[in-house]
Scaffold this motif. Structure first.
Motif, PDB file in Angstrom:
ATOM      1  N   SER A  92       0.851  -1.195   0.000  1.00 31.64           N
ATOM      2  CA  SER A  92       0.000   0.000   0.000  1.00 31.64           C
ATOM      3  C   SER A  92       0.884   1.240   0.000  1.00 31.64           C
ATOM      4  O   SER A  92       2.039   1.214   0.399  1.00 31.64           O
ATOM      5  CB  SER A  92      -0.938   0.005   1.196  1.00 31.64           C
ATOM      6  N   CYS A  93       0.297   2.347  -0.409  1.00 31.15           N
ATOM      7  CA  CYS A  93       1.004   3.625  -0.511  1.00 31.15           C
ATOM      8  C   CYS A  93       1.334   4.124   0.884  1.00 31.15           C
ATOM      9  O   CYS A  93       0.467   4.157   1.747  1.00 31.15           O
ATOM     10  CB  CYS A  93       0.131   4.638  -1.244  1.00 31.15           C
ATOM     11  N   CYS A 134      -0.936   7.563   1.358  1.00 30.12           N
ATOM     12  CA  CYS A 134      -2.408   7.595   1.459  1.00 30.12           C
ATOM     13  C   CYS A 134      -3.008   6.225   1.723  1.00 30.12           C
ATOM     14  O   CYS A 134      -4.218   6.063   1.760  1.00 30.12           O
ATOM     15  CB  CYS A 134      -2.998   8.202   0.204  1.00 30.12           C
ATOM     16  N   ASP A 135      -2.245   5.165   1.878  1.00 30.04           N
ATOM     17  CA  ASP A 135      -2.654   3.785   2.118  1.00 30.04           C
ATOM     18  C   ASP A 135      -3.473   3.181   0.978  1.00 30.04           C
ATOM     19  O   ASP A 135      -4.189   2.211   1.158  1.00 30.04           O
ATOM     20  CB  ASP A 135      -3.457   3.669   3.426  1.00 30.04           C
ATOM     21  N   ALA A 136      -3.383   3.720  -0.187  1.00 25.56           N
ATOM     22  CA  ALA A 136      -4.079   3.148  -1.356  1.00 25.56           C
ATOM     23  C   ALA A 136      -3.310   1.936  -1.833  1.00 25.56           C
ATOM     24  O   ALA A 136      -2.090   1.853  -1.686  1.00 25.56           O
ATOM     25  CB  ALA A 136      -4.164   4.189  -2.476  1.00 25.56           C
ATOM     26  N   LEU A 193      -1.256  -0.583  -4.075  1.00 27.49           N
ATOM     27  CA  LEU A 193      -0.289  -0.380  -5.159  1.00 27.49           C
ATOM     28  C   LEU A 193      -0.030  -1.693  -5.875  1.00 27.49           C
ATOM     29  O   LEU A 193      -0.118  -2.754  -5.292  1.00 27.49           O
ATOM     30  CB  LEU A 193       1.036   0.146  -4.610  1.00 27.49           C
ATOM     31  N   ALA A 251       5.134  -0.904  -8.534  1.00 31.57           N
ATOM     32  CA  ALA A 251       4.796   0.513  -8.669  1.00 31.57           C
ATOM     33  C   ALA A 251       5.836   1.380  -8.014  1.00 31.57           C
ATOM     34  O   ALA A 251       6.347   1.068  -6.938  1.00 31.57           O
ATOM     35  CB  ALA A 251       3.435   0.783  -8.063  1.00 31.57           C
ATOM     36  N   CYS A 304       2.242   6.398  -6.863  1.00 29.69           N
ATOM     37  CA  CYS A 304       0.867   6.121  -6.458  1.00 29.69           C
ATOM     38  C   CYS A 304      -0.077   6.858  -7.382  1.00 29.69           C
ATOM     39  O   CYS A 304      -0.001   8.081  -7.532  1.00 29.69           O
ATOM     40  CB  CYS A 304       0.638   6.561  -5.005  1.00 29.69           C
ATOM     41  N   CYS A 337      -2.642   9.329  -5.086  1.00 31.33           N
ATOM     42  CA  CYS A 337      -2.208  10.621  -4.530  1.00 31.33           C
ATOM     43  C   CYS A 337      -1.143  11.317  -5.369  1.00 31.33           C
ATOM     44  O   CYS A 337      -0.657  12.383  -5.014  1.00 31.33           O
ATOM     45  CB  CYS A 337      -1.721  10.453  -3.090  1.00 31.33           C
ATOM     46  N   VAL A 372       6.391   6.423  -4.469  1.00 29.45           N
ATOM     47  CA  VAL A 372       6.239   5.463  -3.368  1.00 29.45           C
ATOM     48  C   VAL A 372       7.523   4.702  -3.063  1.00 29.45           C
ATOM     49  O   VAL A 372       7.522   3.795  -2.241  1.00 29.45           O
ATOM     50  CB  VAL A 372       5.104   4.452  -3.658  1.00 29.45           C
TER      51      VAL A 372
END
Length: 188
Positions: free
Chosen positions: A3-4, A7-9, A11, A15, A18, A21, A25
């Motif tokens: 996760s990023c 922003c915890d998105a 990935l 990657a 991100c 955001c 990363v």
């Protein structure tokens, strides 16, 4: 799944950026290095085609101009021959009419040595008093290297009426000009 850190998105596994955001990363040391920009030259076919077209058009214009110049010189030369034949014929008629000045002007127009032209012209002085050229036309020019011919049609008014002469005269190339040749006995 990764996760990023910003922003915890979620990935994708490889990657480096991100998508949620718009931030990198990966740590600065693990980023891919990008070298100096390299100038890439992409051929421009439009410029090449335009250059070739301009060259072809330029050569065509030069050729056309050369031909036009040659044609103009020939047309000027032909017009000059016609004028000289008209002038020579008019001077002969003037001499026959008794105008002595015509003989002196004929030296530069008629072919032959000046003394011969003057002698032949003086021999016809006053053979047809009062004669004058009513109209004159010169056509059918044929100019070779040193000699040529022209058809002369001249109407002469004199005390007995109007006479028409239609004959072919010989032309002689003298220096850069054409001169009308005659045998000293015009049939006018």
């Amino acid at each position: 799944m990764k996760s990023c850190p910003n922003c915890d998105a979620p990935l994708k596994p490889a990657a480096t950026f991100c998508l949620a955001c718009d931030r990198p990363v990966v740590e600065e040391t693990s980023r891919l290095s990008v070298g100096e920009p390299v100038k890439v030259s992409v051929g421009r076919p439009v410029v090449g085609v335009a250059a070739v077209a301009a060259t072809v058009l330029g050569l065509g214009a030069l050729a056309w101009g050369g031909l036009a110049l040659i044609h103009h010189e020939r047309a000027r030369s032909t017009a000059q021959v016609v004028d000289d034949v008209k002038q020579g014929t008019t001077l002969l008629v003037d001499a026959e009419a008794g105008r002595t000045a015509a003989c002196h002007r004929s030296v530069g127009v008629l072919a032959g040595p000046a003394s011969d032209v003057l002698a032949e012209c003086h021999a016809i002085l006053d053979h047809d008093p009062g004669a004058r050229v009513a109209s004159i036309r010169v056509d059918r020019l044929s100019l070779q290297t040193e000699t040529g011919t022209a058809r002369v049609r001249v109407s002469v008014d004199d005390r007995t009426g109007t006479h028409t002469l239609d004959q072919v005269v010989t032309l002689v190339h003298a220096r850069r000009d054409w001169r009308m040749s005659w045998n000293g006995h015009p049939e006018i």
